[in-house]
Design a protein around this motif. Structure first.
Motif, PDB file in Angstrom:
ATOM      1  N   SER A  69       0.819  -1.210   0.000  1.00  0.00           N
ATOM      2  CA  SER A  69       0.000   0.000   0.000  1.00  0.00           C
ATOM      3  C   SER A  69       0.854   1.262   0.000  1.00  0.00           C
ATOM      4  CB  SER A  69      -0.939   0.011   1.209  1.00  0.00           C
ATOM      5  OG  SER A  69      -0.193   0.054   2.420  1.00  0.00           O
ATOM      6  N   GLY A 136      -9.661  -8.804   1.792  1.00  0.00           N
ATOM      7  CA  GLY A 136      -9.476  -7.632   0.952  1.00  0.00           C
ATOM      8  C   GLY A 136      -8.107  -7.009   1.120  1.00  0.00           C
ATOM      9  N   ALA A 137      -7.399  -7.417   2.178  1.00  0.00           N
ATOM     10  CA  ALA A 137      -6.058  -6.893   2.432  1.00  0.00           C
ATOM     11  C   ALA A 137      -5.267  -7.921   3.236  1.00  0.00           C
ATOM     12  CB  ALA A 137      -6.125  -5.572   3.194  1.00  0.00           C
ATOM     13  N   TRP A 194      -7.347  -9.541   6.373  1.00  0.00           N
ATOM     14  CA  TRP A 194      -8.324  -8.558   6.826  1.00  0.00           C
ATOM     15  C   TRP A 194      -9.398  -8.355   5.764  1.00  0.00           C
ATOM     16  CZ3 TRP A 194      -8.378  -5.526  11.391  1.00  0.00           C
ATOM     17  CH2 TRP A 194      -7.325  -5.805  12.279  1.00  0.00           C
ATOM     18  N   GLU A 195     -10.569  -7.911   6.222  1.00  0.00           N
ATOM     19  CA  GLU A 195     -11.654  -7.622   5.281  1.00  0.00           C
ATOM     20  C   GLU A 195     -11.253  -6.545   4.291  1.00  0.00           C
ATOM     21  OE1 GLU A 195     -15.074  -6.590   7.506  1.00  0.00           O
ATOM     22  OE2 GLU A 195     -15.591  -8.666   8.024  1.00  0.00           O
ATOM     23  N   SER A 196     -10.512  -5.552   4.771  1.00  0.00           N
ATOM     24  CA  SER A 196     -10.093  -4.451   3.910  1.00  0.00           C
ATOM     25  C   SER A 196      -8.930  -3.724   4.571  1.00  0.00           C
ATOM     26  CB  SER A 196     -11.239  -3.463   3.680  1.00  0.00           C
ATOM     27  OG  SER A 196     -11.595  -2.827   4.898  1.00  0.00           O
ATOM     28  N   GLU A 197      -8.247  -2.923   3.778  1.00  0.00           N
ATOM     29  CA  GLU A 197      -7.182  -2.097   4.325  1.00  0.00           C
ATOM     30  C   GLU A 197      -7.751  -1.087   5.315  1.00  0.00           C
ATOM     31  OE1 GLU A 197      -4.082   1.258   2.644  1.00  0.00           O
ATOM     32  OE2 GLU A 197      -4.419  -0.565   1.447  1.00  0.00           O
ATOM     33  N   GLU A 198      -8.923  -0.530   5.010  1.00  0.00           N
ATOM     34  CA  GLU A 198      -9.552   0.445   5.902  1.00  0.00           C
ATOM     35  C   GLU A 198      -9.875  -0.170   7.258  1.00  0.00           C
ATOM     36  OE1 GLU A 198     -10.444  -0.185   2.804  1.00  0.00           O
ATOM     37  OE2 GLU A 198      -9.676   1.638   1.846  1.00  0.00           O
ATOM     38  N   ARG A 237      -2.094  -5.637  -1.054  1.00  0.00           N
ATOM     39  CA  ARG A 237      -3.232  -6.197  -1.781  1.00  0.00           C
ATOM     40  C   ARG A 237      -2.715  -7.313  -2.680  1.00  0.00           C
ATOM     41  NH1 ARG A 237      -2.811  -4.741  -6.950  1.00  0.00           N
ATOM     42  NH2 ARG A 237      -1.739  -2.812  -7.498  1.00  0.00           N
TER      43      ARG A 237
END
Length: 245
Positions: A69, A136-137, A194-198, A237
């Motif tokens: 990222s 997602g991440a 993780w579900e997402s980076e956020e 990612r």
């Protein structure tokens, strides 16, 4: 293994399973490319170098590449059946390793190889989830100790697992955590999905709640003796996965 008998290389968009049962050895390495443009060019060059050649060895179970990222780094995550398979590949003349790297370096000169971690999976946390979900991440956490000690590295990982299992707070998007210990016992590399980076950014920002909250278990992790470096955290990612066809 002759070129005629070697299986072909299959490019896949599916994430690898870090807890795959037949994996005995995992390599985790990082390259620095210097810019987002060079990062993209490096990923394309890696894909071309792998897709254009037969699968290098039957003991290599998967090879996976990720974009950092930060816009510069590239993560490599390869799964091997065992040490013997890797050593056989490394000693094998014409294994294609130098040719692949040569093609990549010709396409993107000046890539910096930052280091290679030779590890074995010790334990995994999945939060009691049933069917595995695609992340997602990917977050890589590297923890170093002041001296090689596999027992101590395992104890640290056990402590994190205990904290994850005892913390009643919402895990904030953490799907799984897979603790790999280096061959000399001086490092733990946590491959976390993780579900997402956020979701990961939010978890770090949530002071006093969720991951790392001030419970006794998390306090023991933070105060674990012998830890000299535990802040190496990087988000990625998924870019490419390669398997034998």
């Amino acid at each position: 293994m002759s070129a005629t008998s070697a299986p072909q290389t299959l490019s896949t968009g599916a994430h690898p399973d870090p807890a795959r049962a037949d994996v005995g050895l995992t390599f985790v390495s990082t390259w620095s490319t210097g810019s987002p443009e060079r990062q993209r060019a490096t990923l394309i060059a890696i894909a071309r170098a792998w897709e254009s050649r037969p699968w290098p060895h039957p003991g290599l179970l998967s090879y996976n590449v990720y974009a950092g990222s930060d816009g510069s780094t590239v993560l490599h995550f390869s799964q091997w059946r065992d040490e013997e398979s890797y050593q056989e590949f490394f000693a094998q003349a014409g294994n294609g390793r130098d040719a692949r790297n040569g093609d990549i370096d010709a396409a993107v000169p000046g890539i910096e190889r930052l280091g290679l971690n030779k590890t074995r999976l010790y334990r995994s946390w999945t939060g009691g989830a049933g069917e595995r979900r695609e992340p997602g991440a990917i977050v890589i956490v590297q923890v170093d100790f002041d001296a090689p000690d596999t027992g101590r590295a395992r104890a640290w990982a056990d402590g994190v697992l205990a904290a994850l299992n005892s913390d009643p707070a919402e895990k904030g998007g953490l799907l799984s955590a897979h603790f790999h210990i280096s061959a000399d016992g001086s490092r733990v590399v946590n491959y976390a999905e993780w579900e997402s980076e956020e979701a990961h950014v939010d978890a770090l920002a949530a002071a006093g709640a969720g991951i790392g909250s001030p419970t006794p278990e998390w306090r023991e992790v933070r105060e674990f003796p012998g830890v000299v470096h535990d802040d190496a955290v990087a988000r990625y990612r998924f870019a490419y996965g390669f398997l034998p066809r």
